[in-house]
Design a protein around this motif. Structure first.
Motif, short mmCIF file in Angstrom:
data_model
loop_
_atom_site.label_atom_id
_atom_site.label_comp_id
_atom_site.label_asym_id
_atom_site.label_seq_id
_atom_site.Cartn_x
_atom_site.Cartn_y
_atom_site.Cartn_z
N VAL A 77 -26.36 25.91 -1.20
CA VAL A 77 -26.20 27.06 -2.34
C VAL A 77 -27.07 27.06 -4.13
O VAL A 77 -27.84 28.30 -4.25
N GLN A 78 -27.73 25.87 -4.07
CA GLN A 78 -27.79 25.51 -5.22
C GLN A 78 -29.30 25.84 -4.94
O GLN A 78 -29.61 25.43 -5.64
N TYR A 79 -29.67 25.61 -3.70
CA TYR A 79 -31.44 25.45 -3.43
C TYR A 79 -31.91 24.47 -2.99
O TYR A 79 -33.29 24.28 -2.92
N TRP A 80 -31.47 23.26 -3.28
CA TRP A 80 -31.72 22.12 -3.33
C TRP A 80 -31.78 21.35 -2.11
O TRP A 80 -30.94 22.03 -1.05
N ASN A 81 -32.79 20.69 -1.16
CA ASN A 81 -33.58 20.44 0.15
C ASN A 81 -32.80 18.84 0.63
O ASN A 81 -33.95 18.42 0.84
N ASP A 82 -32.49 18.26 -0.26
CA ASP A 82 -32.32 16.39 -0.04
C ASP A 82 -31.27 16.21 -0.80
O ASP A 82 -31.38 14.90 -1.93
N ASN A 83 -30.26 16.81 -1.44
CA ASN A 83 -29.50 16.06 -2.28
C ASN A 83 -27.71 16.21 -0.99
O ASN A 83 -26.93 15.92 -1.94
N VAL A 84 -27.54 15.59 0.57
CA VAL A 84 -26.85 15.81 0.80
C VAL A 84 -27.19 13.71 1.44
O VAL A 84 -28.01 13.74 1.47
N ILE A 85 -25.47 13.20 1.04
CA ILE A 85 -25.59 11.65 1.65
C ILE A 85 -25.68 11.96 3.27
O ILE A 85 -25.25 12.72 3.59
N ASP A 86 -26.07 10.37 3.18
CA ASP A 86 -26.49 10.86 4.86
C ASP A 86 -25.29 9.49 5.34
O ASP A 86 -25.31 9.06 4.90
N VAL A 87 -23.75 10.45 5.53
CA VAL A 87 -22.61 9.49 5.83
C VAL A 87 -22.83 9.08 6.96
O VAL A 87 -21.23 8.36 7.24
N SER A 88 -23.62 9.49 7.78
CA SER A 88 -24.23 7.80 9.02
C SER A 88 -24.23 6.67 8.25
O SER A 88 -23.91 5.76 9.66
N LEU A 89 -24.83 6.50 7.60
CA LEU A 89 -25.63 5.25 7.52
C LEU A 89 -24.00 4.26 6.48
O LEU A 89 -23.10 4.81 6.13
N PRO A 90 -24.09 3.12 7.23
CA PRO A 90 -23.19 1.75 7.04
C PRO A 90 -23.42 1.35 5.07
O PRO A 90 -22.49 1.89 5.14
N SER A 91 -24.41 1.33 4.83
CA SER A 91 -24.13 1.75 3.33
C SER A 91 -24.13 2.48 2.33
O SER A 91 -23.66 1.55 1.65
N VAL A 92 -23.79 3.37 2.95
CA VAL A 92 -23.48 4.71 2.02
C VAL A 92 -21.85 4.19 1.69
O VAL A 92 -21.21 4.49 0.53
N TYR A 93 -21.00 3.35 2.24
CA TYR A 93 -19.16 3.34 2.69
C TYR A 93 -19.07 1.52 1.56
O TYR A 93 -18.54 1.35 1.00
N THR A 94 -20.47 0.85 1.45
CA THR A 94 -20.70 0.18 0.90
C THR A 94 -20.84 0.67 -0.82
O THR A 94 -20.26 -0.44 -1.79
N TYR A 95 -21.14 1.79 -0.68
CA TYR A 95 -21.87 2.44 -2.40
C TYR A 95 -20.51 2.72 -2.61
O TYR A 95 -20.14 2.52 -4.11
N VAL A 96 -20.32 3.16 -1.28
CA VAL A 96 -18.68 4.22 -2.12
C VAL A 96 -17.41 2.75 -2.90
O VAL A 96 -17.16 3.02 -3.40
N GLU A 97 -17.32 1.54 -1.98
CA GLU A 97 -16.90 0.76 -2.09
C GLU A 97 -16.82 0.59 -3.81
O GLU A 97 -16.15 -0.32 -4.58
N ARG A 98 -18.44 0.13 -3.61
CA ARG A 98 -19.14 -0.50 -5.01
C ARG A 98 -18.86 0.29 -6.29
O ARG A 98 -18.04 -0.59 -6.97
N VAL A 99 -18.99 1.06 -6.35
CA VAL A 99 -18.60 2.46 -7.75
C VAL A 99 -17.24 2.44 -7.50
O VAL A 99 -16.36 2.34 -8.82
N VAL A 100 -15.72 2.21 -6.92
CA VAL A 100 -15.03 2.72 -7.03
C VAL A 100 -14.30 1.47 -7.40
O VAL A 100 -13.37 1.16 -8.07
N ASP A 101 -15.14 0.51 -6.40
CA ASP A 101 -14.44 -1.09 -7.42
C ASP A 101 -15.40 -1.17 -9.01
O ASP A 101 -13.90 -1.71 -9.90
N ASP A 102 -16.30 -0.92 -9.01
CA ASP A 102 -16.60 -0.34 -10.65
C ASP A 102 -15.39 0.90 -12.10
O ASP A 102 -15.32 0.37 -12.91
N LEU A 103 -15.06 1.66 -11.16
CA LEU A 103 -14.30 2.80 -12.07
C LEU A 103 -12.63 1.84 -11.85
O LEU A 103 -12.28 2.35 -12.94
N VAL A 104 -12.57 1.19 -11.13
CA VAL A 104 -10.75 0.66 -11.12
C VAL A 104 -11.21 -0.55 -12.47
O VAL A 104 -10.21 -0.65 -13.54
N ALA A 105 -12.21 -0.69 -12.55
CA ALA A 105 -12.38 -2.46 -13.79
C ALA A 105 -11.86 -1.56 -14.78
O ALA A 105 -11.89 -1.93 -15.81
N ILE A 106 -12.81 -0.37 -15.01
CA ILE A 106 -13.43 0.47 -16.02
C ILE A 106 -11.61 1.14 -16.95
O ILE A 106 -11.33 0.61 -17.75
#
Length: 855
Positions: free
Chosen positions: A474-503
């Protein structure tokens, strides 16, 4: 050695940034933008012009350069003037390239580029933003012009709100004497003024009456606030005084989680509550009873009326969403917001921390998220920082474009919020609105690959390099969506969550939920992703890209459940795409309905077909927060006028829209569409109404400040205040009688009375307070209403108690101009302007001597 080579490559990649400046000094140029025709070719489009004026002594060459700028609008590529081409780079970034018809600009001369915008212009927000030059010889460096001017829209374009319209809106407001107004806002459940007064001075004793001192923090907070009001330490007993004035905080059962009782008698004040939160809100109501202290001199004492108050909130969830990703607000500005959220009994700050245009919180495990995605400057590849957005310009000096919260900053915000019984909900946008995080993780990948560490490099990748899917958000970007098929995406999500929990743990603050976005993922994403093709082979339940939605949020929810954290998101998270009679539609997704997810619903744009979406989800069993664009978006323009900033794609939205919102039946008093035209009520035919079961799932209200147009702390406060007070009123106070009255005439009378009460409280109590509170808030001062009758101008104001001043010689009214007390002769050019108690003025309303009397 590999690390050394990588550093050399990075240095060469950035060489343009340090290249020598071109011979021509861009500071000698003035750029101005104007509307030439706002109904060009009799269409809903605007012919606009960018004028380049050379104020220097050298000639600007006819080519060898481009102009880059930001805009939320679309343009025809070929300039109407025939001398340039306008192309979209990505997102809201555009380029202007002169062609063979463009002439060199000699000293003292100007050149003009006319181009067509595919929308009409309404307010100054519609102008282009942050134009800068880039020379072909130094493509890595951008240069700002010496000046950029936005010329006002010609008044001949009709349809804008006039001072006469404002006058007629204000004329139904009754001026209520200050001593007849309730002294607490939001309006308590039960409020009664009794006989006598209580005087607060330095001898007052703030006391906690319970053995375990469970309200000690609230008592300390109250003591600090009273000392700030008086300018001296309290709890000082005068041995010569025969009386003792006490404020007691009592623990008592039966008041609920946030309820309290406040009793003010001539010699004692009692605050009774069953929780520290309830005690805090009792303290806030006591502070609210105190008259505003203006100026720098502190009074020796403050007198408040004796009252009996019993109070509890209507909704348990009362939130403000603050977008700091599009444009950043520093820590101090967030603390200022928290102060007023606490004062008006709002209990959740939803921090929109990440988006396409920025990542604003330090995640220690993934430093590129801030070293790359918190910075904006001129770049066409986003390898080391993000491109300019929303007018942030070509370098990192723009504080709205570049910035983030360190862990220490965020911990301070959390602690400050905790003291005010406010929960901070972090939002990490996924899978759309994620360009910042995608580019940051790509930079991490490049760094580690250069170091020869392929396994670690791929660990947190968010896109598939082989994905050829073609989409545009909608805001005209053509490269702004995470590819949720990748296993690395969930490693990333868990890493971000763990750091937020620590903060949050470091701050001692609760983290009951994390918001994972979910809105505005465009069509055609993932269709040509190799990772998606591979995933389908191992997951037969995934048949198309639509099924990836449930796969992604199911996995994110599982990650959070292991950590006892709830998943929160925008409405799309709770929807399932299906078809009815061959037409695409969305229904509440039964897969997640019992997972305890919370959804924020914004889309009820009148006339767009989703007016009942919030009610569908609540009726379907989802815990629903109303964040309705029609009534609760701070960033929508107050009215249709050149001088009012903000977007208006969803509504024109003044403070009255916040105040008049009916959560359980927002169809009832919907009167105009998103363009401000009278509503066609047939749009509600066949729409779902809220059931009694659904009402139980409406857990609260949220006001949202999206920040595309918010470039400074002052602009943030202008857009939010005093609308935030109306949000607090509607989220806390009981359902007013006018919301359920069936007789339309009676309902209108009840509403007008209640509206008059509220705006008088604002003008005579709350805004004088905010003019000085915390050094003063830059709240919006309303434009005066003006009407010409019998050869004289009459003026009025939305907030009784504010001062209208005027001039008759065409000059701008100031705080020393004559005060308006009676109609003014319509001779000369007469201007009116409203001022607050501090002498700060709002927008000016103007009359001219050739005006004709109203019919």
């Amino acid at each position: 050695m590999r690390r050394f080579i990588a550093l050399i490559l990075i240095a060469f990649a950035n060489v343009g940034t340090f290249a020598a400046a071109p011979a021509f000094d861009i500071k000698n140029l003035t750029l101005s933008w104007e509307v030439v025709d706002n109904n060009y070719q009799n269409k809903q489009q605007a012919l606009t012009a960018l004028i380049i004026t050379n104020n220097g002594t050298e000639t600007l060459p006819a080519g060898g350069w481009k102009i880059y700028f930001n805009s939320s609008r679309n343009f025809l590529a070929d300039a109407a003037s025939g001398n340039a081409k306008i192309l979209q780079v990505n997102g809201d970034l555009y380029s202007i390239t002169p062609n063979q018809n463009f002439k060199a600009i000699k000293p003292g001369e100007s050149a003009r580029i006319d181009y067509i915008c595919e929308d009409i212009v309404i307010n100054y927000t519609d102008a282009i933003e942050g134009p800068y030059f880039v020379f072909d010889a130094t493509p890595g460096k951008g240069y700002l012009p010496g000046n950029f001017i936005i010329k006002p829209l010609d008044p001949k374009y009709a349809g804008l709100v006039t001072p006469e319209v404002i006058f007629n809106q204000n004329k139904n407001i009754t001026d209520i004497p200050a001593d007849k107004l309730p002294k607490i806002v939001p309006l308590p459940l039960s409020y009664q003024e009794t006989t006598g007064t209580f005087t607060i001075d330095k001898q007052v004793l703030v006391n906690v009456i319970n053995k375990d001192q469970r309200y000690a923090k609230e008592a300390s907070y109250l003591k600090g606030r009273l000392e700030k009001l008086l300018g001296t330490e309290v709890n000082k007993k005068d041995p010569l005084s025969s009386t003792m004035k006490i404020i007691n905080l009592y623990y008592k059962v039966g008041f609920g989680n946030e309820g309290y009782e406040l009793s003010v008698k001539p010699n004692a004040i009692e605050i009774n509550a069953s929780t520290p939160t309830g005690a805090f809100y009792g303290v806030q109501s006591l502070i609210n009873l105190c008259p505003s202290v203006t100026g720098t001199d502190r009074p020796n004492s403050i007198t408040i009326p004796c009252v009996e108050v019993k109070d509890s909130p209507r909704f348990p969830y009362r939130a403000v969403m603050l977008d700091v990703a599009r444009n950043f607000q520093n820590k101090q500005q967030v603390l200022r917001l928290l102060d007023l959220m606490g004062a008006y009994k709002l209990n959740t700050l939803h921090m929109h921390l990440t988006d396409d245009e920025g990542w604003r919180i330090e995640i220690p495990s993934l430093p590129e998220l801030t070293s790359v995605a918190s910075k904006r400057g001129h770049t066409l590849d986003s390898k080391h920082f993000l491109p300019p957005s929303h007018g942030s310009g070509p370098d990192f000096s723009n504080k709205a474009g570049t910035g983030f919260y360190t862990v220490a900053d965020y911990v301070e915000i959390l602690k400050y919020a905790n003291e005010r019984h406010i929960t901070v909900l972090p939002e990490i946008e996924t899978p759309g609105h994620a360009r910042g995080s995608i580019k940051a993780m790509q930079a991490r990948y490049n760094r580690l690959m250069a170091a020869g560490n392929k396994a670690e490099a791929s660990k947190y990748l968010l896109y598939d390099a082989g994905d050829q899917s073609d989409y545009r958000s909608v805001q005209y970007w053509n490269d702004n969506v995470i590819d949720v098929s990748l296993p690395s995406v969930y490693t990333y999500v868990e890493r971000v969550v763990d750091d937020l929990v620590a903060i949050y743990k470091q701050a001692g603050a609760p983290l009951p939920a994390i918001h994972f976005g979910g809105d505005e993922v465009p069509a055609h994403v993932w269709e040509k992703s190799p990772a998606f093709a591979a995933l389908k082979k191992t997951h037969p339940e995934i048949k198309n890209t639509g099924d990836l939605w449930y796969y992604f949020y199911g996995r994110v929810n599982s990650i959070l459940k292991k950590k006892n954290i709830k998943l929160s998101g925008w409405e799309e998270m709770a929807l399932r795409k299906t078809t009815v009679d061959g037409h695409n539609t969305y229904l509440p997704n039964p897969q997640f309905v019992n997972e305890g997810m919370q959804v924020d619903v914004w889309n009820n744009v009148l006339g767009d077909g989703q007016e009942d979406l919030a009610y569908k989800l609540a009726n379907g069993g989802y815990k629903t927060v109303l964040t309705c664009v029609t009534n609760l978006y701070f960033d929508m323009a107050t009215y249709k006028g050149w001088d009012e900033p903000g977007y208006y794609w969803g509504a024109f939205l003044g403070i009255d829209k916040f105040f008049s919102f009916i959560p359980y039946d927002y169809f009832k008093n919907a009167d105009v569409d998103k363009q401000g035209r009278p509503i066609d009520r047939r749009i509600f035919v066949g729409k779902q109404r809220l059931t009694d079961y659904g009402k139980e799932n409406i857990i609260g209200l949220q006001g949202a400040l999206w920040a595309e147009t918010v470039k400074s702390p002052q602009q943030m406060e202008y857009m939010m205040f005093p609308k935030l007070i109306a949000l607090g009123e509607r989220a806390w106070a009981k359902d007013p009688a006018w919301t359920t009255e069936l007789d339309s005439a009676k309902a209108k009378k009840l509403y007008n009375d209640d509206w008059s009460r509220f705006v008088n409280v604002l003008g005579k109590r709350e805004l004088p307070r905010l003019a000085y509170e915390g050094g003063g808030y830059a709240f919006r001062i309303p434009k005066p209403g003006v009407i010409l009758q019998d050869g004289k101008y009459q003026a009025n104001v939305q907030y009784p108690g504010m001062t209208i001043r005027y001039t008759t010689d065409g000059s701008e009214p100031t705080a020393t101009s004559p005060e308006y007390t009676a109609p003014v002769n319509a001779t000369g050019t007469v201007k009116f302007r409203v001022f607050d108690v501090k002498g700060r003025g709002g927008n000016t309303a103007q009359g001219k001597e050739n005006d004709k009397p109203a019919a």
